[in-house]
Design a protein around this motif. Structure first.
Motif, short mmCIF file in Angstrom:
data_model
loop_
_atom_site.label_atom_id
_atom_site.label_comp_id
_atom_site.label_asym_id
_atom_site.label_seq_id
_atom_site.Cartn_x
_atom_site.Cartn_y
_atom_site.Cartn_z
N ASP A 82 -106.71 -169.75 18.51
CA ASP A 82 -106.43 -169.90 17.09
C ASP A 82 -106.58 -171.34 16.61
OD1 ASP A 82 -105.90 -167.22 16.73
OD2 ASP A 82 -103.77 -167.43 17.21
N ASN A 83 -106.86 -172.26 17.53
CA ASN A 83 -106.96 -173.68 17.17
C ASN A 83 -108.29 -174.29 17.61
OD1 ASN A 83 -104.13 -174.86 16.15
ND2 ASN A 83 -103.72 -173.25 17.66
N ALA A 107 -97.35 -178.25 15.81
CA ALA A 107 -96.63 -178.09 14.54
C ALA A 107 -96.56 -176.61 14.18
CB ALA A 107 -97.32 -178.87 13.43
N ASP A 108 -95.53 -176.26 13.45
CA ASP A 108 -95.35 -174.89 12.99
C ASP A 108 -96.18 -174.67 11.73
OD1 ASP A 108 -94.57 -172.37 12.39
OD2 ASP A 108 -92.42 -172.78 12.30
N SER A 109 -97.12 -173.72 11.79
CA SER A 109 -97.99 -173.45 10.64
C SER A 109 -97.30 -172.62 9.57
CB SER A 109 -99.26 -172.75 11.09
OG SER A 109 -98.94 -171.48 11.66
N GLY A 110 -96.20 -171.98 9.92
CA GLY A 110 -95.49 -171.14 8.96
C GLY A 110 -95.87 -169.67 9.03
N ASP A 111 -96.96 -169.35 9.73
CA ASP A 111 -97.38 -167.95 9.84
C ASP A 111 -97.21 -167.41 11.25
OD1 ASP A 111 -99.33 -169.33 11.15
OD2 ASP A 111 -101.01 -168.60 9.94
N THR A 113 -98.19 -168.91 14.08
CA THR A 113 -99.16 -169.48 15.01
C THR A 113 -99.04 -171.00 14.99
OG1 THR A 113 -100.70 -167.65 14.66
CG2 THR A 113 -101.59 -169.66 15.63
N PRO A 114 -98.71 -171.63 16.10
CA PRO A 114 -98.60 -173.09 16.12
C PRO A 114 -99.94 -173.76 15.83
CG PRO A 114 -97.53 -172.11 18.03
CD PRO A 114 -98.33 -171.02 17.39
N ASN A 115 -99.90 -174.87 15.11
CA ASN A 115 -101.07 -175.70 14.89
C ASN A 115 -101.11 -176.81 15.93
OD1 ASN A 115 -102.01 -174.26 12.70
ND2 ASN A 115 -101.00 -175.57 11.19
N GLN A 117 -103.00 -180.41 17.11
CA GLN A 117 -103.80 -181.52 16.62
C GLN A 117 -103.88 -182.60 17.70
OE1 GLN A 117 -102.32 -183.38 13.03
NE2 GLN A 117 -103.55 -185.23 13.34
N ARG A 346 -93.75 -170.64 19.01
CA ARG A 346 -94.24 -169.40 18.42
C ARG A 346 -93.17 -168.30 18.48
NH1 ARG A 346 -98.34 -166.71 22.22
NH2 ARG A 346 -96.33 -166.54 23.30
#
Length: 416
Positions: A82-83, A107-111, A113-115, A117, A346
């Motif tokens: 997913d990244n 980071a927490d994407s809010g949906d 799924t972790p983001n 970077q 997650r």
């Protein structure tokens, strides 16, 4: 806890060294001081650029390809998929080879799924736990002004909390998580007990050898001018005689008048410059750099023999193979830590590390075999399976030949 101010000072103290290595990688390390031998205005004209340090990094980075995880109970690869894993893995590995350590910010994407970077070593630091390879606390610059390099946005990481400050908007946000460690994970190249954040692929020796080779190449460029147009001299020419040196250097016929006493001017030529010493010295530095980095002279542009087979190429790069194998172990541990903390974020639960100890990273072969090698591997696998039934399966063969079976082919795909 050391605190954010300590981490800022630590980052500023090491940032300059990291940026220097990026300059060598990007071939922007400036003009060399050639002393009194060549005037500064001529040195600018004949300045040379070499990409050996970039070659040393890229040759190793291109052979490190993470394709998945074995026994992926917590679906680490699903998080990476997913990244954009093709870019994420390569970016983290390349930055770690240059600066000795890169970081992945979770980071927490809010949906759900972790983001993920990637942050290079010149913009992040922390206090590392030598046992787990995770940070005890960390600091990262998330955004800088492109002109002044002033920090616009940064983040401070502790276990269970991430504090993000925006200096432009003058805001501060706190993000709470159940992850058992700070959400900033180091990806380290060749760590040891003395330097837990590792060593750069661009060592001091590599930088020095490239500088010496550049100086040799610059001197060779200057010498080539005199090699192409040998210097000449005239004796016995009257002081008031008109003599155009530019015309004399390019004309095929030159007329000189007699002097007042009736004598003829004498024309001579200095000994022609020899390019061979510069070529030999340049090859000497190339051989030293190749030995330092595990490359061959062919990798640096000096053809030494006829095209080799895949087996011969692999044998000539034995040092590089061992270096890549070591890098796979340390990078694999870092990516495992990223997947572990991302899974905790997650699922909003602090899993024990014991729950993921059986999960291991899968790497593509360092040297892809040719058709004859694949045939030999297949024959050997058949004979071994006859002696020990089931010893080789499609997964173990994939790690040897780098080809996935049937519809499962594809880099980074997970298996059902």
């Amino acid at each position: 806890m050391k605190g954010i101010e300590y981490l800022k000072r630590k980052l500023n103290a090491r940032r300059r060294r990291v940026l220097l290595r990026y300059k060598y990688y990007e071939m922007k390390n400036g003009r060399l001081d050639l002393g009194r031998l060549i005037p500064p205005e001529q040195a600018v004209k004949y300045n040379s650029v070499l990409g050996w340090c970039a070659k040393a990094v890229d040759t190793l980075a291109d052979r490190l390809s993470l394709i998945g995880f074995e026994d992926d109970t917590f679906d680490f690869m699903g998080i990476f998929n997913d990244n954009n894993p093709d870019v994420l893995f390569d970016s983290a590995i390349l930055s770690a080879l240059i600066s000795s350590c890169s970081f992945i910010y979770i980071a927490d994407s809010g949906d759900g799924t972790p983001n993920l970077q990637v942050i290079d070593g010149s913009n992040a630091t922390g206090i590392i736990d030598p046992t787990t390879g995770l940070l005890q606390e960390g600091y990262a610059v998330l955004s800088r002004d492109t002109d002044t390099q002033k920090v616009l946005k940064d983040a401070y990481f502790r276990t269970g909390i991430t504090v993000v400050r925006d200096y432009v908007e003058r805001t501060q946000e706190e993000f709470i998580s159940h992850a058992p460690a700070p959400l900033l994970v180091p990806i380290i190249y060749r760590p040891d007990a003395r330097r837990p954040f590792g060593h750069s692929r661009i060592s001091r020796s590599c930088m020095n050898l490239q500088n010496q080779a550049r100086m040799t190449l610059t001197r060779a460029n200057v010498t080539a001018e005199f090699y192409s147009h040998p210097q000449r001299y005239v004796l016995g020419l009257d002081e008031d005689a008109e003599f155009d040196s530019n015309k004399a250097s390019i004309s095929s016929f030159l007329a000189l008048d007699r002097g007042e006493d009736g004598s003829n001017p004498q024309i001579g030529q200095f000994t022609q410059q020899n390019m061979e010493p510069h070529i030999s010295q340049f090859k000497m530095y190339a051989a030293a750099f190749a030995g330092e980095t595990g490359l061959t002279m062919d990798d640096l542009g000096f053809a030494t023999e006829n095209p080799s087979s895949a087996e011969a190429i692999k044998a000539s790069h034995e040092t590089l193979r061992l270096t890549a194998r070591k890098a796979q172990r340390t990078f694999g541990s870092g990516f495992m830590n990223v997947g572990y903390l991302a899974a905790c974020l997650r699922d909003d639960y602090a899993f024990s590390r014991n729950a993921v100890y059986q999960t291991t990273p899968r790497w593509a072969p360092i040297f892809e075999p040719d058709a004859s090698q694949m045939s030999g591997i297949g024959d050997a696998a058949i004979k071994i399976n006859q002696a020990v039934p089931g010893y080789f399966d499609k997964d173990s063969l994939e790690q040897l030949i780098g080809v996935r079976a049937g519809a499962e082919a594809g880099n980074g795909d997970t298996k059902e």
